[in-house]
Design a protein around this motif. Structure first.
Motif, PDB file in Angstrom:
ATOM      1  N   UNK A   6      16.479  78.100 -16.507  1.00 27.94           N
ATOM      2  CA  UNK A   6      15.230  78.113 -15.637  1.00 27.94           C
ATOM      3  C   UNK A   6      15.455  78.999 -14.532  1.00 27.94           C
ATOM      4  N   UNK A   7      16.355  78.640 -13.943  1.00 27.76           N
ATOM      5  CA  UNK A   7      16.777  79.441 -12.523  1.00 27.76           C
ATOM      6  C   UNK A   7      17.171  80.921 -12.668  1.00 27.76           C
ATOM      7  N   UNK A   8      17.044  81.490 -13.966  1.00 26.70           N
ATOM      8  CA  UNK A   8      17.447  82.879 -14.403  1.00 26.70           C
ATOM      9  C   UNK A   8      18.932  83.113 -14.288  1.00 26.70           C
ATOM     10  N   UNK A   9      19.787  82.128 -14.320  1.00 28.83           N
ATOM     11  CA  UNK A   9      21.301  82.544 -14.734  1.00 28.83           C
ATOM     12  C   UNK A   9      21.785  82.242 -16.146  1.00 28.83           C
ATOM     13  N   UNK A  10      22.937  82.423 -16.268  1.00 24.75           N
ATOM     14  CA  UNK A  10      23.538  82.080 -17.583  1.00 24.75           C
ATOM     15  C   UNK A  10      24.824  81.434 -17.494  1.00 24.75           C
ATOM     16  N   UNK A  11      25.104  80.866 -18.778  1.00 25.76           N
ATOM     17  CA  UNK A  11      26.418  80.061 -18.845  1.00 25.76           C
ATOM     18  C   UNK A  11      26.691  79.467 -20.320  1.00 25.76           C
ATOM     19  N   UNK A  12      27.586  78.941 -20.362  1.00 29.18           N
ATOM     20  CA  UNK A  12      28.014  78.234 -21.824  1.00 29.18           C
ATOM     21  C   UNK A  12      28.545  76.934 -21.181  1.00 29.18           C
ATOM     22  N   UNK A  13      28.778  75.989 -22.557  1.00 27.42           N
ATOM     23  CA  UNK A  13      29.482  74.807 -22.225  1.00 27.42           C
ATOM     24  C   UNK A  13      30.598  74.800 -23.178  1.00 27.42           C
ATOM     25  N   UNK A  14      31.570  74.109 -22.803  1.00 27.16           N
ATOM     26  CA  UNK A  14      32.828  73.777 -23.517  1.00 27.16           C
ATOM     27  C   UNK A  14      33.413  72.316 -23.423  1.00 27.16           C
ATOM     28  N   UNK A  15      33.764  71.792 -24.348  1.00 27.29           N
ATOM     29  CA  UNK A  15      34.420  70.472 -24.420  1.00 27.29           C
ATOM     30  C   UNK A  15      35.831  70.652 -23.638  1.00 27.29           C
ATOM     31  N   UNK A  16      36.097  69.719 -22.847  1.00 25.57           N
ATOM     32  CA  UNK A  16      37.266  70.033 -22.069  1.00 25.57           C
ATOM     33  C   UNK A  16      37.799  68.385 -21.412  1.00 25.57           C
ATOM     34  N   UNK A  17      38.966  68.160 -21.722  1.00 26.00           N
ATOM     35  CA  UNK A  17      39.571  66.767 -21.129  1.00 26.00           C
ATOM     36  C   UNK A  17      40.558  67.111 -20.271  1.00 26.00           C
ATOM     37  N   UNK A  18      40.385  67.198 -18.835  1.00 27.20           N
ATOM     38  CA  UNK A  18      41.551  67.743 -18.127  1.00 27.20           C
ATOM     39  C   UNK A  18      42.622  66.520 -17.771  1.00 27.20           C
ATOM     40  N   UNK A  19      42.358  65.568 -18.368  1.00 26.48           N
ATOM     41  CA  UNK A  19      43.403  64.353 -18.170  1.00 26.48           C
ATOM     42  C   UNK A  19      44.552  64.434 -19.176  1.00 26.48           C
ATOM     43  N   UNK A  20      44.589  65.401 -19.942  1.00 26.16           N
ATOM     44  CA  UNK A  20      45.673  65.712 -20.924  1.00 26.16           C
ATOM     45  C   UNK A  20      46.770  66.448 -20.407  1.00 26.16           C
TER      46      UNK A  20
END
Length: 90
Positions: free
Chosen positions: A76-90
């Motif tokens: 809605x702000x005119x940007x772009x992106x994507x989502x990824x599952x990630x667990x950084x505790x591993x």
């Protein structure tokens, strides 16, 4: 105030960089933000996208649904992106 302690007033940053020392223009840059499904991670992701970065947001596998709101705000702000599952505790 502790006796003998120096007191300095806060100065306002009026340069071309933010308080976080991040350039205002992030066009053609990629930002990776962990925990961006809510809170500070979400706010950081939205701001980085507003500055022009393509934002890859991450969240724990069992919380990945939270990223939909962040991506909607980025979009809605005119940007772009994507989502990824990630667990950084591993």
């Amino acid at each position: 105030m502790v006796s003998g302690a120096a007191h300095r007033p806060r100065s306002r940053n009026r340069s071309n960089e933010s308080e976080m020392n991040v350039p205002r223009n992030l066009d053609d840059r990629i930002a990776l933000v962990t925990g961006a499904g809510s809170g500070l991670g979400q706010a950081a992701a939205v701001e980085l996208a507003r500055r022009g970065a393509y934002v890859v947001i991450t969240e724990l596998p069992d919380r990945i649904d939270r990223t939909a709101e962040t991506l909607a705000q980025i979009d809605s702000g005119g940007g772009s992106g994507s989502a990824v599952e990630l667990d950084v505790t591993d």
